[in-house]
Design an enzyme around this catalytic site. Structure first.
Site, mmCIF file in Angstrom:
data_model
loop_
_atom_site.group_PDB
_atom_site.id
_atom_site.type_symbol
_atom_site.label_atom_id
_atom_site.label_comp_id
_atom_site.label_asym_id
_atom_site.label_seq_id
_atom_site.Cartn_x
_atom_site.Cartn_y
_atom_site.Cartn_z
ATOM 1 N N SER A 1 0.820 -1.217 -0.134
ATOM 2 C CA SER A 1 -0.055 0.143 0.176
ATOM 3 C C SER A 1 0.806 1.290 -0.040
ATOM 4 O O SER A 1 1.807 1.168 0.857
ATOM 5 C CB SER A 1 -0.925 0.083 1.207
ATOM 6 O OG SER A 1 -1.776 1.212 1.369
ATOM 7 N N SER B 1 1.411 3.303 10.740
ATOM 8 C CA SER B 1 1.556 2.565 9.261
ATOM 9 C C SER B 1 0.014 2.707 8.593
ATOM 10 O O SER B 1 0.001 2.937 7.321
ATOM 11 C CB SER B 1 1.975 1.311 9.247
ATOM 12 O OG SER B 1 3.183 1.339 9.705
ATOM 13 N N TYR C 1 -2.058 -3.169 -3.787
ATOM 14 C CA TYR C 1 -2.464 -4.489 -4.279
ATOM 15 C C TYR C 1 -2.227 -5.434 -3.105
ATOM 16 O O TYR C 1 -1.430 -5.532 -2.361
ATOM 17 C CB TYR C 1 -1.502 -4.894 -5.464
ATOM 18 C CG TYR C 1 -1.671 -3.908 -6.692
ATOM 19 C CD1 TYR C 1 -2.902 -3.949 -7.401
ATOM 20 C CD2 TYR C 1 -1.127 -2.580 -6.838
ATOM 21 C CE1 TYR C 1 -3.209 -3.358 -8.404
ATOM 22 C CE2 TYR C 1 -1.204 -1.919 -7.578
ATOM 23 C CZ TYR C 1 -2.422 -2.110 -8.817
ATOM 24 O OH TYR C 1 -2.689 -1.059 -9.745
ATOM 25 N N ALA D 1 -2.291 -4.333 15.302
ATOM 26 C CA ALA D 1 -1.832 -3.537 13.743
ATOM 27 C C ALA D 1 -1.015 -2.111 14.350
ATOM 28 O O ALA D 1 -1.022 -1.702 15.370
ATOM 29 C CB ALA D 1 -3.314 -2.804 13.384
ATOM 30 N N ARG D 2 -0.276 -1.743 13.571
ATOM 31 C CA ARG D 2 0.565 -0.625 13.888
ATOM 32 C C ARG D 2 -0.155 0.572 13.371
ATOM 33 O O ARG D 2 -0.268 0.875 12.277
ATOM 34 C CB ARG D 2 1.969 -0.525 12.860
ATOM 35 C CG ARG D 2 2.914 0.126 13.499
ATOM 36 C CD ARG D 2 4.221 0.091 12.841
ATOM 37 N NE ARG D 2 5.389 0.914 13.495
ATOM 38 C CZ ARG D 2 6.185 1.426 12.758
ATOM 39 N NH1 ARG D 2 6.416 1.488 11.496
ATOM 40 N NH2 ARG D 2 7.253 1.810 13.462
ATOM 41 N N HIS E 1 -2.120 7.144 -5.022
ATOM 42 C CA HIS E 1 -2.292 6.262 -4.151
ATOM 43 C C HIS E 1 -2.265 4.672 -4.876
ATOM 44 O O HIS E 1 -2.966 4.801 -6.046
ATOM 45 C CB HIS E 1 -3.782 6.149 -3.290
ATOM 46 C CG HIS E 1 -4.080 4.777 -2.815
ATOM 47 N ND1 HIS E 1 -5.368 4.141 -3.364
ATOM 48 C CD2 HIS E 1 -4.063 4.197 -1.951
ATOM 49 C CE1 HIS E 1 -5.733 3.250 -2.773
ATOM 50 N NE2 HIS E 1 -4.602 3.130 -1.491
#
Length: 318
Positions: free
Chosen positions: A103, A293, A120, A289-290, A117
């Site tokens: 991403s 990011s 995939y 999750a971070r 942006h």
């Protein structure tokens, strides 16, 4: 397909990340290189965040992540609502999943250089159990790329769309019209009544089954190998679609008024990503999750009008 699809997707997104980072670094050799931050957390097999801020790029991030875990029933229910073309199985204890993708978002400094942006990804759900080779119950690919200019240059829009159209047509003539329409519908801000940008392509839930966004019985990639090949073609089309535009616009003369307009348009970008974007919502709901990011897509700076008037009531009557 030789090595497992998981390994092939991981190798591809690592290669694509390196190619994009290298190309952007060559655009401004005097700037510091991208900062690469790699980490492993519970349920995260691997993640690499590459980011920079320099003279040309106000903020840019190219992230890859390889994640696995267990989807609880509530998450499966939400995913079923978001993925109407994908029949997803039920299981009272949830289901194991694997996801891998790249991403990226690039916000240039110059108001005449558009934001871009791309994303995939591959996703699979497997049967519960401890066997090394678990049965795959559902799999699909998704992704796309879209352009968000503050100032519209028709030649740039034509170049971006034509490059993506030709990449799609290497695999089927039905893909670009369907993916473009889907992109226009997805990147729409209902409360503003306007699109986030000038679109591009967008697709999700692409697998071997019928798809609500594609013509029935149309010749198109419809197995694991051919859809993965499509994803690779589209991912590799990113640099040819965007780099010539950035190269031509990043040094354009600009005024403070044009910068102000750029920041207002970025405010719309923020609104869409925080209110409507499915990827942002899924990322924030993923255990471990971070957050930094996930929110990488947000611009460094943005602007909204009437903020002071909304926070501090005034006496408007004369």
């Amino acid at each position: 397909m030789g090595s497992s699809i998981r390994q092939q997707v991981e190798s591809f997104i690592l290669e694509l990340q390196n190619d994009i980072v290298s190309a952007l670094e060559k655009l401004d050799p005097t700037s510091p290189p991208f900062h690469r931050d790699s980490w492993v957390r519970p349920k995260v097999v691997r993640a690499i965040h590459a980011s920079t801020a320099n003279f040309i790029l106000e903020k840019a991030g190219i992230n890859i992540s390889i994640v696995h875990g267990n989807l609880p029933p509530a998450a499966i229910k939400q995913m079923r609502a978001d993925h109407t073309s994908m029949p997803l199985p039920d299981h009272p204890g949830g289901l194991p999943f694997f996801a891998a993708g790249i991403s990226l978002v690039i916000h240039p400094r110059n108001p005449h250089a558009p934001t871009v942006h791309a994303n995939y990804r591959y996703f699979e759900i497997t049967a519960p159990g401890d066997a090394p080779q678990q049965e795959i119950l559902a799999w699909w690919f998704g992704g796309g790329s879209d352009l968000t200019p503050s100032y519209l240059y028709p030649a740039d829009a034509a170049h971006f769309h034509t490059t993506m159209k030709r990449a799609c047509e290497e695999h089927s003539p039905v893909l670009y019209p369907a993916f473009k329409k889907w992109c226009d519908e997805y990147f729409y801000i209902p409360h503003r009544g306007e699109a986030r940008g000038i679109g591009g392509i967008f697709f999700d839930d692409l697998n071997s089954g019928p798809h609500a966004h594609l013509p029935p019985n149309a010749a198109r990639p419809a197995d694991l190998e051919s859809i993965f090949a499509l994803m690779q073609t589209l991912g590799r089309a990113f640099l040819p679609s965007y780099l010539p535009i950035l190269s031509a616009r990043h040094a354009s003369p600009s005024t403070p008024e044009e910068r102000r307009w750029q920041l207002l348009r970025r405010g719309r970008y923020v609104e869409f990503n925080l209110v409507y974007d499915r990827g942002t919502k899924f990322g924030l709901a993923t255990p471990g999750a971070r957050i930094e990011s996930i929110l990488m897509s947000l611009p460094e700076t943005a602007k909204a009008e009437l903020v002071d008037a909304l926070k501090n009531p005034r006496d408007w009557a004369e």
